[in-house]
Motif scaffolding. Structure first.
Motif, mmCIF file in Angstrom:
data_model
loop_
_atom_site.group_PDB
_atom_site.id
_atom_site.type_symbol
_atom_site.label_atom_id
_atom_site.label_comp_id
_atom_site.label_asym_id
_atom_site.label_seq_id
_atom_site.Cartn_x
_atom_site.Cartn_y
_atom_site.Cartn_z
ATOM 1 N N PRO A 219 23.487 -71.748 61.880
ATOM 2 C CA PRO A 219 24.015 -73.098 62.049
ATOM 3 C C PRO A 219 25.273 -73.381 61.239
ATOM 4 O O PRO A 219 25.845 -74.468 61.341
ATOM 5 C CB PRO A 219 22.858 -73.964 61.543
ATOM 6 C CG PRO A 219 22.260 -73.135 60.443
ATOM 7 C CD PRO A 219 22.391 -71.699 60.909
ATOM 8 N N GLY A 220 25.687 -72.428 60.400
ATOM 9 C CA GLY A 220 26.806 -72.636 59.496
ATOM 10 C C GLY A 220 26.312 -72.809 58.067
ATOM 11 O O GLY A 220 25.201 -73.298 57.832
ATOM 12 N N ALA A 221 27.139 -72.420 57.112
ATOM 13 C CA ALA A 221 26.743 -72.459 55.707
ATOM 14 C C ALA A 221 26.422 -73.880 55.246
ATOM 15 O O ALA A 221 25.470 -74.100 54.492
ATOM 16 C CB ALA A 221 27.837 -71.863 54.833
ATOM 17 N N ALA A 222 27.194 -74.857 55.709
ATOM 18 C CA ALA A 222 26.968 -76.241 55.286
ATOM 19 C C ALA A 222 25.608 -76.739 55.763
ATOM 20 O O ALA A 222 24.889 -77.421 55.024
ATOM 21 C CB ALA A 222 28.081 -77.138 55.804
ATOM 22 N N ALA A 223 25.230 -76.374 56.992
ATOM 23 C CA ALA A 223 23.945 -76.808 57.538
ATOM 24 C C ALA A 223 22.788 -76.154 56.792
ATOM 25 O O ALA A 223 21.766 -76.797 56.526
ATOM 26 C CB ALA A 223 23.868 -76.488 59.024
ATOM 27 N N VAL A 224 22.935 -74.886 56.462
ATOM 28 C CA VAL A 224 21.895 -74.195 55.686
ATOM 29 C C VAL A 224 21.714 -74.879 54.336
ATOM 30 O O VAL A 224 20.592 -75.146 53.890
ATOM 31 C CB VAL A 224 22.247 -72.706 55.503
ATOM 32 C CG1 VAL A 224 21.278 -72.042 54.523
ATOM 33 C CG2 VAL A 224 22.222 -71.976 56.843
ATOM 34 N N THR A 225 22.830 -75.190 53.693
ATOM 35 C CA THR A 225 22.770 -75.837 52.382
ATOM 36 C C THR A 225 22.112 -77.208 52.472
ATOM 37 O O THR A 225 21.256 -77.551 51.649
ATOM 38 C CB THR A 225 24.186 -75.964 51.797
ATOM 39 O OG1 THR A 225 24.801 -74.667 51.739
ATOM 40 C CG2 THR A 225 24.145 -76.552 50.399
ATOM 41 N N ARG A 226 22.518 -78.006 53.469
ATOM 42 C CA ARG A 226 21.933 -79.343 53.626
ATOM 43 C C ARG A 226 20.429 -79.273 53.880
ATOM 44 O O ARG A 226 19.656 -80.058 53.333
ATOM 45 C CB ARG A 226 22.603 -80.089 54.780
ATOM 46 C CG ARG A 226 23.978 -80.651 54.471
ATOM 47 C CD ARG A 226 24.394 -81.659 55.529
ATOM 48 N NE ARG A 226 24.367 -81.098 56.871
ATOM 49 C CZ ARG A 226 25.400 -80.480 57.437
ATOM 50 N NH1 ARG A 226 26.536 -80.323 56.764
ATOM 51 N NH2 ARG A 226 25.301 -79.991 58.672
ATOM 52 N N LYS A 227 20.017 -78.319 54.725
ATOM 53 C CA LYS A 227 18.599 -78.204 55.070
ATOM 54 C C LYS A 227 17.765 -77.904 53.826
ATOM 55 O O LYS A 227 16.728 -78.536 53.582
ATOM 56 C CB LYS A 227 18.415 -77.100 56.101
ATOM 57 C CG LYS A 227 16.974 -76.846 56.548
ATOM 58 C CD LYS A 227 16.422 -77.968 57.388
ATOM 59 C CE LYS A 227 15.149 -77.584 58.137
ATOM 60 N NZ LYS A 227 14.030 -77.187 57.287
ATOM 61 N N TYR A 244 22.718 -62.331 57.587
ATOM 62 C CA TYR A 244 23.438 -63.449 58.192
ATOM 63 C C TYR A 244 24.561 -63.900 57.273
ATOM 64 O O TYR A 244 24.333 -64.224 56.104
ATOM 65 C CB TYR A 244 22.494 -64.615 58.470
ATOM 66 C CG TYR A 244 21.495 -64.316 59.547
ATOM 67 C CD1 TYR A 244 21.780 -64.566 60.881
ATOM 68 C CD2 TYR A 244 20.267 -63.731 59.224
ATOM 69 C CE1 TYR A 244 20.863 -64.253 61.876
ATOM 70 C CE2 TYR A 244 19.346 -63.424 60.211
ATOM 71 C CZ TYR A 244 19.653 -63.688 61.533
ATOM 72 O OH TYR A 244 18.744 -63.373 62.516
ATOM 73 N N ALA A 245 25.773 -63.981 57.809
ATOM 74 C CA ALA A 245 26.919 -64.401 57.010
ATOM 75 C C ALA A 245 26.759 -65.835 56.515
ATOM 76 O O ALA A 245 27.212 -66.179 55.425
ATOM 77 C CB ALA A 245 28.205 -64.266 57.828
ATOM 78 N N ASP A 246 26.128 -66.695 57.322
ATOM 79 C CA ASP A 246 25.909 -68.080 56.893
ATOM 80 C C ASP A 246 25.101 -68.132 55.605
ATOM 81 O O ASP A 246 25.356 -68.967 54.722
ATOM 82 C CB ASP A 246 25.161 -68.869 57.974
ATOM 83 C CG ASP A 246 26.026 -69.194 59.178
ATOM 84 O OD1 ASP A 246 27.256 -68.974 59.106
ATOM 85 O OD2 ASP A 246 25.479 -69.653 60.192
ATOM 86 N N THR A 247 24.114 -67.258 55.492
ATOM 87 C CA THR A 247 23.264 -67.229 54.299
ATOM 88 C C THR A 247 24.071 -66.825 53.080
ATOM 89 O O THR A 247 23.953 -67.423 52.005
ATOM 90 C CB THR A 247 22.094 -66.256 54.511
ATOM 91 O OG1 THR A 247 21.452 -66.570 55.739
ATOM 92 C CG2 THR A 247 21.097 -66.343 53.374
ATOM 93 N N VAL A 248 24.905 -65.812 53.238
ATOM 94 C CA VAL A 248 25.736 -65.348 52.127
ATOM 95 C C VAL A 248 26.690 -66.454 51.688
ATOM 96 O O VAL A 248 26.854 -66.713 50.492
ATOM 97 C CB VAL A 248 26.526 -64.090 52.539
ATOM 98 C CG1 VAL A 248 27.416 -63.626 51.403
ATOM 99 C CG2 VAL A 248 25.577 -62.980 52.949
ATOM 100 N N ALA A 249 27.315 -67.123 52.651
ATOM 101 C CA ALA A 249 28.260 -68.181 52.324
ATOM 102 C C ALA A 249 27.572 -69.384 51.691
ATOM 103 O O ALA A 249 28.145 -70.068 50.836
ATOM 104 C CB ALA A 249 29.005 -68.609 53.590
ATOM 105 N N ALA A 250 26.338 -69.652 52.104
ATOM 106 C CA ALA A 250 25.613 -70.809 51.575
ATOM 107 C C ALA A 250 25.044 -70.559 50.185
ATOM 108 O O ALA A 250 24.816 -71.522 49.425
ATOM 109 C CB ALA A 250 24.481 -71.189 52.526
ATOM 110 N N LEU A 251 24.794 -69.312 49.827
ATOM 111 C CA LEU A 251 24.055 -69.026 48.596
ATOM 112 C C LEU A 251 24.729 -69.588 47.340
ATOM 113 O O LEU A 251 24.038 -70.202 46.504
ATOM 114 C CB LEU A 251 23.828 -67.521 48.455
ATOM 115 C CG LEU A 251 22.894 -67.110 47.315
ATOM 116 C CD1 LEU A 251 21.535 -67.798 47.439
ATOM 117 C CD2 LEU A 251 22.719 -65.588 47.286
#
Length: 273
Positions: A219-227, A244-251
């Motif tokens: 869903p995108g790094a921002a969405a992962v972080t918000r969730k 998943y790249a989104d996970t790496v970017a959100a971490l």
């Protein structure tokens, strides 16, 4: 130096910079899709031929046995969170996908003095056996996420037990232990049958979670972080994924949020100890 010795604004800046760099570097390399539905890593044959005794099963064991499963008195068989009166959380990762992304996740956690729990797929360990020792050397928990990562709830008893013990055997061969935890594949909660089979295989508890990042939907790094930020609290066990790249970017953002809330990211064993 401990994480608490570094000013919060400096840690936040460091993590934000790391996150931005990781997005560009890793998004293009995430075609593996890691733990995505319908995918699984190729299983390496384990049969030993008398004419060719050197196979993947003959890799040397770890010099010291890895931690084994613990029984936690007072905890249910199926655990989805830790104590709510302690400022600790457990970030748990389904272990499958591009090992380069996995190494980046581990390094990012370690830079923040965080420890995570990795539930590895057995076929992933067949292809990338070095990842078992890399995870343990970083001070993280390593556990069992079945051999092929297919729907264990739909299996009969014999097949489901083979999925659990297949991964357990690989973990024991690579580390000297069957791992600290078992998490069923393709489901948040284990059925009563799977719970019994896990206990028979040596796992007193089944590890679930109370916060689902939904990172596998990309869903995108921002969405992962918000969730995650919207649901995490004392004792939370968070479900995340390698691959998943989104996970790496959100971490980095997640670790900053955890820090701001004065929570500590620890292994699941530490969470419950």
């Amino acid at each position: 130096m401990n994480a608490s010795d570094i000013p919060v604004h400096r840690r936040s800046a460091l993590r934000a910079g790391a996150g931005a760099a990781l997005v560009g570097a890793l998004t293009a390399g995430c075609a593996d899709r890691g733990d995505a539905p319908g995918t699984s890593a190729r299983t390496v044959p384990t049969a030993v031929s008398p004419k060719n005794p050197v196979t993947e099963t003959t890799r040397p064991a770890a010099p010291h046995p890895a931690p084994a499963p613990h029984r936690f008195p007072g905890q249910p068989v199926q655990i989805d969170h830790g104590p709510r009166d302690r400022a600790r959380v457990a970030l748990t990762f389904h272990g499958q996908g591009d090992p380069a992304i996995a190494r980046t996740v581990l390094a990012e956690a370690e830079r923040a003095h965080a420890r995570i729990t990795v539930l590895a797929v057995g076929s992933w360990l067949d292809e990338h056996p070095e990842m078992a020792r890399r995870i343990l050397d970083g001070g993280h928990d390593l556990g069992n996420h079945t051999q092929r990562h297919i729907d264990i709830s739909s299996m009969g008893e014999a097949e489901a037990y083979a999925e659990i013990t297949g991964c357990a055997q690989r973990l024991r061969r690579l580390t000297g232990s069957i791992g600290t935890w078992f998490r069923p594949s393709r489901t948040r909660y284990a059925t009563p049958l799977v719970q019994r089979l896990a206990a028979r295989a040596g796992y007193p508890h089944v590890l679930s979670y109370d916060v689902d990042s939904l990172d596998f939907t990309s869903p995108g790094a921002a969405a992962v972080t918000r969730k995650v930020a919207g649901e995490i609290r004392n004792g939370s066990v968070v479900s995340l994924h390698f691959g998943y790249a989104d996970t790496v970017a959100a971490l980095p953002l997640l670790l900053t949020e955890i820090d701001h809330r004065r929570l500590r990211a620890v292994t699941t064993t530490e969470l419950l100890t």
